[in-house]
Write an enzyme that holds these catalytic residues in place. Structure first.
Site, mmCIF file in Angstrom:
data_model
loop_
_atom_site.group_PDB
_atom_site.id
_atom_site.type_symbol
_atom_site.label_atom_id
_atom_site.label_comp_id
_atom_site.label_asym_id
_atom_site.label_seq_id
_atom_site.Cartn_x
_atom_site.Cartn_y
_atom_site.Cartn_z
ATOM 1 N N SER A 40 0.794 -1.231 0.000
ATOM 2 C CA SER A 40 0.000 0.000 0.000
ATOM 3 C C SER A 40 0.829 1.286 0.000
ATOM 4 O O SER A 40 0.329 2.326 -0.414
ATOM 5 C CB SER A 40 -0.968 0.017 1.181
ATOM 6 O OG SER A 40 -0.285 0.192 2.390
ATOM 7 N N LYS A 83 0.429 4.342 6.816
ATOM 8 C CA LYS A 83 -0.246 5.182 5.815
ATOM 9 C C LYS A 83 0.258 6.614 5.909
ATOM 10 O O LYS A 83 0.884 7.014 6.874
ATOM 11 C CB LYS A 83 -1.768 5.187 6.032
ATOM 12 C CG LYS A 83 -2.430 3.832 6.037
ATOM 13 C CD LYS A 83 -2.443 3.191 4.684
ATOM 14 C CE LYS A 83 -3.121 1.826 4.774
ATOM 15 N NZ LYS A 83 -2.831 0.997 3.652
#
Length: 166
Positions: A40, A83
């Protein structure tokens, strides 16, 4: 003889508790080494990259847009995710996928952040689970340690266009 053995045992236990407390405080408040997994955050952080995470920023509310953070997963509290912060409380964020023709926007509520992976097409992030409570942030990643050929401070987001200004 028994008194001597007990004295050494209690001294050893005392040192163990002291050093355990010091280690706990160091990892809880200063930071630690983290192995990142999953695609990700590519290309910024690759699968199995080793990074250093500092934890002081979250305690002093110094997290900014563009920072990469370690967060308790909103879906699975036993795991952590990595993230990038796209929006802070009060910020207007794009809540749609890059491929969507019609773009939708929302405001980040008080006490929350909006998180997205750098690999937008292969990331489960705030576009899926919504704004994340600030209290779930564990630390801020600021240095890549491994692989050595990529050692150094982390680069800017390849998705800078996702940062909206009102």
């Amino acid at each position: 003889m028994l008194r001597n053995a007990l004295g050494k045992t209690f001294r050893f236990l005392g040192y163990t508790v002291q050093y355990g407390c010091i280690a706990h405080c160091a990892f809880e408040y200063l930071g630690g080494i983290v192995v990142c997994s999953g695609p990700s955050m590519e290309p910024t952080i690759q699968n199995s990259d080793i990074v250093f995470s500092e934890n002081l920023s979250r305690h002093f509310y110094c997290i900014r847009k563009g920072d990469i953070v370690i967060v308790k997963s909103p879906n699975d509290p036993k795991s952590n995710i990595c993230k990038r912060v796209i929006g802070l409380e009060g910020d207007k964020v794009c809540t749609s996928n890059p491929s969507d023709f019609l773009k939708s926007h929302s405001y980040v509520p008080k006490g929350h952040v909006w998180l997205e992976g750098d690999n937008l097409r292969n990331s489960t992030d705030s576009r899926y689970y919504g704004p994340v409570p600030y209290g779930l942030i564990r630390g801020r990643i600021w240095l890549k340690i491994w692989p050595l050929n990529d050692f150094g401070f982390l680069r800017a987001s390849p998705n800078g266009h996702r940062f909206l200004d009102d």
